[in-house]
Design a protein around this motif. Structure first.
Motif, mmCIF file in Angstrom:
data_model
loop_
_atom_site.group_PDB
_atom_site.id
_atom_site.type_symbol
_atom_site.label_atom_id
_atom_site.label_comp_id
_atom_site.label_asym_id
_atom_site.label_seq_id
_atom_site.Cartn_x
_atom_site.Cartn_y
_atom_site.Cartn_z
ATOM 1 N N LEU A 113 -14.092 -19.037 -45.239
ATOM 2 C CA LEU A 113 -14.211 -18.039 -46.462
ATOM 3 C C LEU A 113 -13.113 -18.624 -47.910
ATOM 4 O O LEU A 113 -12.204 -19.506 -47.574
ATOM 5 C CB LEU A 113 -13.571 -16.530 -46.480
ATOM 6 C CG LEU A 113 -13.065 -15.848 -47.448
ATOM 7 C CD1 LEU A 113 -14.553 -15.550 -47.881
ATOM 8 C CD2 LEU A 113 -12.852 -14.367 -46.872
ATOM 9 N N ARG A 114 -13.599 -18.655 -48.941
ATOM 10 C CA ARG A 114 -12.438 -19.623 -50.202
ATOM 11 C C ARG A 114 -12.294 -21.023 -49.613
ATOM 12 O O ARG A 114 -11.213 -21.301 -49.872
ATOM 13 C CB ARG A 114 -11.906 -19.081 -50.413
ATOM 14 C CG ARG A 114 -12.337 -18.187 -51.093
ATOM 15 C CD ARG A 114 -11.096 -16.882 -52.219
ATOM 16 N NE ARG A 114 -10.837 -16.184 -53.034
ATOM 17 C CZ ARG A 114 -12.155 -16.405 -54.699
ATOM 18 N NH1 ARG A 114 -11.758 -17.503 -54.723
ATOM 19 N NH2 ARG A 114 -11.987 -15.127 -55.055
ATOM 20 N N GLY A 115 -13.068 -21.487 -48.401
ATOM 21 C CA GLY A 115 -12.529 -23.082 -48.344
ATOM 22 C C GLY A 115 -11.043 -23.456 -47.543
ATOM 23 O O GLY A 115 -10.977 -24.157 -46.348
ATOM 24 N N ARG A 116 -11.187 -21.549 -46.566
ATOM 25 C CA ARG A 116 -10.271 -21.704 -45.655
ATOM 26 C C ARG A 116 -10.949 -21.523 -44.046
ATOM 27 O O ARG A 116 -11.762 -20.943 -44.265
ATOM 28 C CB ARG A 116 -9.020 -20.806 -46.122
ATOM 29 C CG ARG A 116 -8.854 -20.646 -47.235
ATOM 30 C CD ARG A 116 -7.603 -21.830 -47.153
ATOM 31 N NE ARG A 116 -6.966 -22.462 -49.290
ATOM 32 C CZ ARG A 116 -6.379 -23.228 -49.030
ATOM 33 N NH1 ARG A 116 -6.499 -24.014 -48.181
ATOM 34 N NH2 ARG A 116 -6.127 -23.716 -49.983
ATOM 35 N N ARG A 117 -10.061 -21.533 -43.516
ATOM 36 C CA ARG A 117 -10.821 -21.870 -41.692
ATOM 37 C C ARG A 117 -10.308 -20.197 -41.266
ATOM 38 O O ARG A 117 -9.441 -20.085 -41.632
ATOM 39 C CB ARG A 117 -11.135 -22.598 -41.267
ATOM 40 C CG ARG A 117 -11.418 -22.348 -39.799
ATOM 41 C CD ARG A 117 -10.721 -23.320 -39.023
ATOM 42 N NE ARG A 117 -11.456 -23.100 -36.992
ATOM 43 C CZ ARG A 117 -10.897 -22.815 -36.366
ATOM 44 N NH1 ARG A 117 -9.742 -22.537 -36.700
ATOM 45 N NH2 ARG A 117 -11.309 -22.448 -35.098
ATOM 46 N N ILE A 118 -11.345 -19.236 -41.210
ATOM 47 C CA ILE A 118 -10.199 -17.832 -40.676
ATOM 48 C C ILE A 118 -11.298 -18.069 -39.134
ATOM 49 O O ILE A 118 -12.516 -17.963 -38.594
ATOM 50 C CB ILE A 118 -11.159 -16.976 -41.076
ATOM 51 C CG1 ILE A 118 -11.024 -16.537 -43.018
ATOM 52 C CG2 ILE A 118 -11.076 -15.562 -40.852
ATOM 53 C CD1 ILE A 118 -9.677 -16.490 -43.203
ATOM 54 N N ALA A 119 -10.449 -17.968 -38.372
ATOM 55 C CA ALA A 119 -10.520 -18.376 -37.263
ATOM 56 C C ALA A 119 -10.854 -17.199 -36.210
ATOM 57 O O ALA A 119 -10.298 -15.758 -37.046
ATOM 58 C CB ALA A 119 -9.456 -18.596 -36.620
ATOM 59 N N LYS A 120 -11.627 -16.836 -35.280
ATOM 60 C CA LYS A 120 -11.992 -15.411 -34.351
ATOM 61 C C LYS A 120 -11.095 -14.785 -34.012
ATOM 62 O O LYS A 120 -9.520 -15.760 -33.398
ATOM 63 C CB LYS A 120 -12.567 -15.711 -33.380
ATOM 64 C CG LYS A 120 -13.061 -15.156 -32.315
ATOM 65 C CD LYS A 120 -14.342 -15.571 -31.382
ATOM 66 C CE LYS A 120 -14.215 -13.858 -30.309
ATOM 67 N NZ LYS A 120 -16.058 -14.487 -29.409
ATOM 68 N N GLY A 121 -11.306 -13.212 -34.364
ATOM 69 C CA GLY A 121 -9.662 -12.790 -34.040
ATOM 70 C C GLY A 121 -8.752 -12.689 -35.227
ATOM 71 O O GLY A 121 -7.638 -11.720 -35.058
ATOM 72 N N ASP A 122 -8.744 -13.884 -35.978
ATOM 73 C CA ASP A 122 -7.421 -12.998 -37.527
ATOM 74 C C ASP A 122 -7.550 -11.865 -37.534
ATOM 75 O O ASP A 122 -8.852 -11.154 -38.289
ATOM 76 C CB ASP A 122 -7.708 -14.295 -38.027
ATOM 77 C CG ASP A 122 -7.207 -15.641 -38.131
ATOM 78 O OD1 ASP A 122 -6.663 -15.393 -37.153
ATOM 79 O OD2 ASP A 122 -7.803 -16.780 -38.550
ATOM 80 N N TRP A 123 -6.966 -11.226 -38.232
ATOM 81 C CA TRP A 123 -7.134 -9.982 -38.886
ATOM 82 C C TRP A 123 -6.448 -10.238 -40.704
ATOM 83 O O TRP A 123 -5.738 -11.047 -40.976
ATOM 84 C CB TRP A 123 -5.476 -9.449 -38.248
ATOM 85 C CG TRP A 123 -5.461 -8.115 -38.144
ATOM 86 C CD1 TRP A 123 -6.051 -6.770 -37.934
ATOM 87 C CD2 TRP A 123 -3.602 -7.133 -38.096
ATOM 88 N NE1 TRP A 123 -5.738 -6.056 -37.518
ATOM 89 C CE2 TRP A 123 -4.604 -5.812 -37.797
ATOM 90 C CE3 TRP A 123 -2.607 -7.894 -38.298
ATOM 91 C CZ2 TRP A 123 -3.418 -4.828 -37.998
ATOM 92 C CZ3 TRP A 123 -1.711 -6.929 -37.838
ATOM 93 C CH2 TRP A 123 -2.063 -5.433 -37.893
ATOM 94 N N LEU A 124 -7.690 -9.568 -41.277
ATOM 95 C CA LEU A 124 -7.701 -9.974 -42.580
ATOM 96 C C LEU A 124 -7.403 -8.527 -43.127
ATOM 97 O O LEU A 124 -7.778 -7.471 -42.739
ATOM 98 C CB LEU A 124 -9.057 -9.744 -42.673
ATOM 99 C CG LEU A 124 -9.793 -11.419 -42.350
ATOM 100 C CD1 LEU A 124 -10.469 -10.959 -41.136
ATOM 101 C CD2 LEU A 124 -10.691 -11.967 -43.310
ATOM 102 N N MET A 125 -6.884 -8.479 -44.217
ATOM 103 C CA MET A 125 -6.190 -6.998 -44.968
ATOM 104 C C MET A 125 -7.054 -7.181 -46.178
ATOM 105 O O MET A 125 -6.582 -7.946 -46.785
ATOM 106 C CB MET A 125 -4.558 -6.838 -45.383
ATOM 107 C CG MET A 125 -4.801 -5.787 -45.870
ATOM 108 S SD MET A 125 -2.636 -5.930 -47.138
ATOM 109 C CE MET A 125 -1.470 -4.669 -46.062
ATOM 110 N N LEU A 126 -7.827 -6.257 -46.203
ATOM 111 C CA LEU A 126 -8.556 -6.182 -48.068
ATOM 112 C C LEU A 126 -8.340 -5.139 -48.589
ATOM 113 O O LEU A 126 -7.870 -4.207 -48.569
ATOM 114 C CB LEU A 126 -10.204 -5.278 -46.791
ATOM 115 C CG LEU A 126 -10.902 -6.217 -45.874
ATOM 116 C CD1 LEU A 126 -12.439 -5.088 -46.179
ATOM 117 C CD2 LEU A 126 -11.055 -7.284 -46.490
ATOM 118 N N ASN A 127 -7.105 -5.482 -49.402
ATOM 119 C CA ASN A 127 -6.690 -4.749 -50.364
ATOM 120 C C ASN A 127 -7.392 -4.471 -51.926
ATOM 121 O O ASN A 127 -7.305 -4.802 -52.714
ATOM 122 C CB ASN A 127 -5.057 -6.017 -50.751
ATOM 123 C CG ASN A 127 -3.858 -5.522 -51.751
ATOM 124 O OD1 ASN A 127 -4.366 -5.044 -52.268
ATOM 125 N ND2 ASN A 127 -3.386 -4.972 -50.143
#
Length: 428
Positions: free
Chosen positions: A327-341
């Motif tokens: 996402l946006r050139g960044r690697r989000i790993a399985k299990g990572d937590w994301l805040m949708l602000n």
């Protein structure tokens, strides 16, 4: 692929601080900086597991719609301290959720439980309630007039009106509303010294879980007997629909039923009352917009949308990645937590023209985030109808209004809005 960039520590602390959401000025400036410089970045701050903060409207819409790739229920659905998460898991036998509602569910459970009440919240069904809701709105404005020429709009008007609507639909007797008001306010305001259990709890990192379990126990004490009564004698109300629901051919479990009652009573109440209060606060500070409404009541539906965007009563939700993703050139790993602000997304310069101004005639091609895709807000049609009717009744009689003190917002990371709005007004 580049390494994850980190949110500056001071800004990370703000994002995780309830008091920052009460003040908002520094927080909104921080989100503005992140949107321009680090729209997707990791937060590492004391007491919390690391999480990504997503600040752009388009990114959030993209994530929300990919509900198989970004789950609601794998980890805590809201940002909670590590100690609270540990306590919740220890008290539930491993689940991060003290309560299990639609917002905590993924497929296949989400569709099954949403279907229970979906017909009650369709646009057509909600429209049939207009006369009942308008009667409640008129009574609310009458009570406001009796308190004039000054009142605290939040405490005297806004928190009572949507609660009365929801309790009537749910089937809760009017005499029980004070009890429901106390519980619903405390559920989302445990971090606020005035609305929760006081500042004494602020030094306890597990307070979030402790408070939730205490409050859910009180909700259960009320709703289980109500559920049993509706199973014995069903009525034409939402409590009966939930009490007699079947999931996979079996009666709904007590835990899920109570959770259902809680989310209908609490979430629908707090978000709507906050949006009404936030909208009126903005009108008091933008009298040109107020005059436009007086000149053209047809703008009231736009007022509803702008009040939701401006107030953003749901500040954020959390998602968990189910697989590695870029996402946006960044690697989000399985299990990572994301805040949708949402607080940031609803002020995104690329989504809204002049986002830091309260404007009724803005381009509405992009909507404020009300939930989208499979998890679109179940009660959004009801909330919009309640707000439209209330503003029609109020603005039809409101000759003048001004702020008569210092308005304040609640200190809450998850759901919040104005907690005091002292006004001086003249009603016909």
């Amino acid at each position: 692929m580049p390494e994850a960039e980190k949110v500056p520590p001071r800004l990370g602390r703000l994002i995780a601080s309830p008091k920052a959401y009460a003040k908002q000025k520094a927080l909104l400036a921080g989100f503005r900086w992140l949107r321009a410089n680090l729209p997707l970045a990791e937060v590492e701050t004391q007491d919390f597991d690391p999480f990504w903060v997503v600040t752009k409207h388009a990114d959030m819409v993209d994530i929300i719609r990919q509900h198989d790739l970004f789950h609601n229920g794998d980890r805590a659905h809201t940002l909670v301290p590590r100690a609270s998460d540990d306590m919740a898991r220890s008290m539930t036998g491993g689940s991060p959720h003290p309560i299990r509602t639609l917002v905590h569910m993924d497929e296949p459970d989400h569709s099954k439980y949403r279907a229970i009440t979906n017909s009650w919240f369709t646009q057509q069904r909600v429209a049939s309630l207009e006369d009942r809701i308008r009667s409640i709105a008129r009574t609310s404005v009458d009570r406001m007039a009796e308190r004039g020429p000054t009142c605290d709009f939040v405490r005297d008007v806004a928190i009572h009106y949507p609660l009365r609507v929801l309790m009537e639909i749910l089937g809760v007797p009017q005499e029980d509303e004070p009890r429901m008001l106390k519980l619903t306010q405390q559920l989302f305001a445990s971090e606020d010294g005035d609305l929760g259990r006081g500042e004494a709890a602020a030094g306890d990192p597990a307070r979030h879980a402790k408070e939730l379990f205490r409050l859910l126990g009180e909700f259960q004490d009320y709703f289980v007997p109500l559920m049993e009564r509706r199973r014995q004698q069903p009525a034409d109300d939402l409590a009966s629909v939930i009490a007699n629901a079947r999931v996979d051919g079996k009666p709904i479990d007590h835990f899920e039923a109570v959770s259902y009652y809680v989310i209908v009573a609490a979430a629908g109440h707090d978000t709507t009352s906050s949006s009404i209060s936030g909208g009126l606060w903005a009108l008091c500070e933008n009298m040109g917009e107020f005059q436009k409404l007086k000149d053209d009541p047809g703008l009231i539906p736009r007022l509803v949308e702008e009040a939701v965007r401006w107030t953003t009563p749901v500040h954020h939700v959390m998602r968990t990645a189910t697989a590695d993703v870029e996402l946006r050139g960044r690697r989000i790993a399985k299990g990572d937590w994301l805040m949708l602000n949402y607080l940031s997304a609803n002020r995104d310069e690329e989504a809204f023209d002049q986002p830091d101004r309260f404007l009724l005639r803005r381009n509405t091609s992009r909507s404020a985030l009300f939930g989208q895709g499979a998890h679109a807000c179940l009660g959004q049609h009801l909330a919009r109808l309640e707000m439209r009717i209330f503003f029609e009744e109020l603005l039809g009689r409101l000759a003048s209004i001004e702020i008569a003190g210092t308005p304040r917002r609640s200190a809450s990371i998850f759901i919040g809005g104005p907690k005091t709005l002292p006004i001086r007004f003249k009603l016909s």
